[in-house]
Write an enzyme that holds these catalytic residues in place. Sequence first.
Site, PDB file in Angstrom:
ATOM      1  N   THR A  62     -20.910  -6.039  -8.486  1.00  0.00           N
ATOM      2  CA  THR A  62     -21.096  -7.248  -9.298  1.00  0.00           C
ATOM      3  C   THR A  62     -19.847  -8.135  -9.265  1.00  0.00           C
ATOM      4  O   THR A  62     -18.739  -7.668  -9.002  1.00  0.00           O
ATOM      5  CB  THR A  62     -21.360  -6.854 -10.773  1.00  0.00           C
ATOM      6  OG1 THR A  62     -20.266  -6.056 -11.250  1.00  0.00           O
ATOM      7  CG2 THR A  62     -22.634  -6.046 -10.901  1.00  0.00           C
ATOM      8  N   LYS A  94     -11.192  -7.543  -8.091  1.00  0.00           N
ATOM      9  CA  LYS A  94     -10.001  -7.807  -7.272  1.00  0.00           C
ATOM     10  C   LYS A  94      -8.780  -8.160  -8.124  1.00  0.00           C
ATOM     11  O   LYS A  94      -8.197  -9.239  -8.012  1.00  0.00           O
ATOM     12  CB  LYS A  94     -10.253  -8.920  -6.244  1.00  0.00           C
ATOM     13  CG  LYS A  94     -11.329  -8.583  -5.222  1.00  0.00           C
ATOM     14  CD  LYS A  94     -11.403  -9.616  -4.118  1.00  0.00           C
ATOM     15  CE  LYS A  94     -12.451  -9.298  -3.070  1.00  0.00           C
ATOM     16  NZ  LYS A  94     -13.839  -9.493  -3.540  1.00  0.00           N
ATOM     17  N   PHE A  95      -8.379  -7.229  -8.964  1.00  0.00           N
ATOM     18  CA  PHE A  95      -7.161  -7.404  -9.771  1.00  0.00           C
ATOM     19  C   PHE A  95      -5.978  -7.632  -8.843  1.00  0.00           C
ATOM     20  O   PHE A  95      -5.920  -7.060  -7.746  1.00  0.00           O
ATOM     21  CB  PHE A  95      -6.906  -6.152 -10.617  1.00  0.00           C
ATOM     22  CG  PHE A  95      -7.969  -5.880 -11.648  1.00  0.00           C
ATOM     23  CD1 PHE A  95      -8.050  -6.636 -12.812  1.00  0.00           C
ATOM     24  CD2 PHE A  95      -8.896  -4.860 -11.452  1.00  0.00           C
ATOM     25  CE1 PHE A  95      -9.026  -6.377 -13.771  1.00  0.00           C
ATOM     26  CE2 PHE A  95      -9.875  -4.597 -12.403  1.00  0.00           C
ATOM     27  CZ  PHE A  95      -9.939  -5.359 -13.563  1.00  0.00           C
ATOM     28  N   GLY A  99       1.166  -4.872 -13.890  1.00  0.00           N
ATOM     29  CA  GLY A  99       0.478  -3.767 -14.558  1.00  0.00           C
ATOM     30  C   GLY A  99      -0.029  -4.111 -15.949  1.00  0.00           C
ATOM     31  O   GLY A  99      -1.191  -3.836 -16.289  1.00  0.00           O
ATOM     32  N   TYR A 224     -19.359 -10.750  10.004  1.00  0.00           N
ATOM     33  CA  TYR A 224     -20.273  -9.621   9.840  1.00  0.00           C
ATOM     34  C   TYR A 224     -20.281  -8.701  11.051  1.00  0.00           C
ATOM     35  O   TYR A 224     -20.191  -9.140  12.188  1.00  0.00           O
ATOM     36  CB  TYR A 224     -21.709 -10.123   9.623  1.00  0.00           C
ATOM     37  CG  TYR A 224     -21.912 -10.861   8.325  1.00  0.00           C
ATOM     38  CD1 TYR A 224     -21.685 -10.248   7.095  1.00  0.00           C
ATOM     39  CD2 TYR A 224     -22.339 -12.183   8.322  1.00  0.00           C
ATOM     40  CE1 TYR A 224     -21.865 -10.925   5.906  1.00  0.00           C
ATOM     41  CE2 TYR A 224     -22.540 -12.876   7.133  1.00  0.00           C
ATOM     42  CZ  TYR A 224     -22.297 -12.237   5.926  1.00  0.00           C
ATOM     43  OH  TYR A 224     -22.484 -12.910   4.761  1.00  0.00           O
ATOM     44  N   ARG A 243     -25.604 -11.342   1.115  1.00  0.00           N
ATOM     45  CA  ARG A 243     -26.620 -12.302   1.542  1.00  0.00           C
ATOM     46  C   ARG A 243     -27.599 -11.770   2.575  1.00  0.00           C
ATOM     47  O   ARG A 243     -28.729 -12.270   2.665  1.00  0.00           O
ATOM     48  CB  ARG A 243     -25.919 -13.573   2.031  1.00  0.00           C
ATOM     49  CG  ARG A 243     -25.332 -14.381   0.870  1.00  0.00           C
ATOM     50  CD  ARG A 243     -24.333 -15.407   1.336  1.00  0.00           C
ATOM     51  NE  ARG A 243     -23.082 -14.767   1.770  1.00  0.00           N
ATOM     52  CZ  ARG A 243     -22.031 -15.430   2.275  1.00  0.00           C
ATOM     53  NH1 ARG A 243     -22.112 -16.744   2.415  1.00  0.00           N
ATOM     54  NH2 ARG A 243     -20.940 -14.791   2.615  1.00  0.00           N
TER      55      ARG A 243
HETATM   56  O1  S5P Z   1     -12.836  -8.322   2.409  1.00  0.00           O
HETATM   57  C1  S5P Z   1     -13.769  -8.491   1.644  1.00  0.00           C
HETATM   58  C2  S5P Z   1     -13.810  -7.862   0.391  1.00  0.00           C
HETATM   59  C3  S5P Z   1     -14.923  -8.024  -0.426  1.00  0.00           C
HETATM   60  S1  S5P Z   1     -15.016  -7.064  -1.850  1.00  0.00           S
HETATM   61  N1  S5P Z   1     -14.838  -9.269   1.992  1.00  0.00           N
HETATM   62  C4  S5P Z   1     -15.926  -9.467   1.179  1.00  0.00           C
HETATM   63  O2  S5P Z   1     -16.859 -10.160   1.584  1.00  0.00           O
HETATM   64  N2  S5P Z   1     -15.966  -8.876  -0.079  1.00  0.00           N
HETATM   65  C5  S5P Z   1     -17.093  -9.114  -1.018  1.00  0.00           C
HETATM   66  O3  S5P Z   1     -18.289  -8.621  -0.427  1.00  0.00           O
HETATM   67  C6  S5P Z   1     -17.359 -10.581  -1.352  1.00  0.00           C
HETATM   68  O4  S5P Z   1     -16.679 -10.945  -2.541  1.00  0.00           O
HETATM   69  C7  S5P Z   1     -18.865 -10.640  -1.518  1.00  0.00           C
HETATM   70  O5  S5P Z   1     -19.222 -10.350  -2.865  1.00  0.00           O
HETATM   71  C8  S5P Z   1     -19.395  -9.509  -0.644  1.00  0.00           C
HETATM   72  C9  S5P Z   1     -19.935  -9.954   0.707  1.00  0.00           C
HETATM   73  O6  S5P Z   1     -21.044 -10.772   0.572  1.00  0.00           O
HETATM   74  P1  S5P Z   1     -21.943 -11.221   1.819  1.00  0.00           P
HETATM   75  O7  S5P Z   1     -22.968 -12.114   1.199  1.00  0.00           O
HETATM   76  O8  S5P Z   1     -21.050 -11.934   2.782  1.00  0.00           O
HETATM   77  O9  S5P Z   1     -22.543  -9.962   2.407  1.00  0.00           O
END
Ligand code: S5P
Length: 278
Positions: A62, A94-95, A99, A224, A243
């Site tokens: 989320t 993503k903090f 600390g 991707y 997506r």
């Molecule tokens: O390097 C990253 C790290 C994260 S957590 N690349 C990313 O895309 N994400 C997350 O993964 C991003 O914030 C999004 O919520 C999800 C990828 O979404 P998509 O629609 O591109 O598959």
Amino acid sequence: PAPHLQSYKNRAAKHSNPAARALLRCMEAKKSNLAVSVDVTTTKDFFDIIEAVAPYVCLIKTHVDILEDWNPGVTTRLQHLSREHNFLIFEDRKFADIGNTVALQYSSGLYKISSWAHIVNAHPVPGPSIITGLASVGMKLQEERGLLLLAEMSTKGALTIGSYTVEAVRMAREHRDFVIGFIAQHRMESIGLSGTDDVVDEDFLILAPGVGLDSKGDAMGQQYRTPTEVVTQCGCDVIIVGRGIIGIGRDIDAEKVKEQARRYQTAGWEAYEKRIVT
Ligand code: S5P
């Protein structure tokens, strides 16, 4: 054998962190290494998607801060669905601060993330204090809680390379009670760390975003790869799909979402079965 050559089931039996154990057990039980990223802005779409994909996922990822009509009932309902359908919850917060600040961001504010998210993530950029800050909240709870470090990002030109990634792994090794793994594109063994430390009983989970079967990227730098590349070839454990499953249009078509979730679940699981030896 290295962790990625072992079954999720064997790894679940040995893991020392309760959140990692719960995730690995769930993956085995549902035959799913699929995490769906529910990146939508209304709670209606959010729950329509979660209800459609729930049987096929081990994890729901989320970004609660993008929900325009967020209210405390959202996380109550999400926790209920998590128990009903057996999946874990990962708030992709993503903090990235000192600390003290991240401890407050994790425990407090509108979202009280630590009260409902099994897993959260953090950028290693501030150094080890970000882990101790978050652990001071997460480890105190009598709940399944774990942290992932962002060791590599999926985007074009990401700065998470070379010594940055190496240091992220080093930081994680110092805090193996709370750090359960990485957001990354490869297993860390494949980037030259294997054998440099005593890693006998080490088992970090690798969760990989940037997964798509039909597209190579988007117009904003996302890249991707397929489940085969990610899981079989690069040794990652969980595929994170947004997506590719939820679509990019305005209206959510629950049947299509379900069909895509099933497709990615199958692809992810077949890629895993090709990899394991025990
Ligand atoms: O390097 C990253 C790290 C994260 S957590 N690349 C990313 O895309 N994400 C997350 O993964 C991003 O914030 C999004 O919520 C999800 C990828 O979404 P998509 O629609 O591109 O598959």
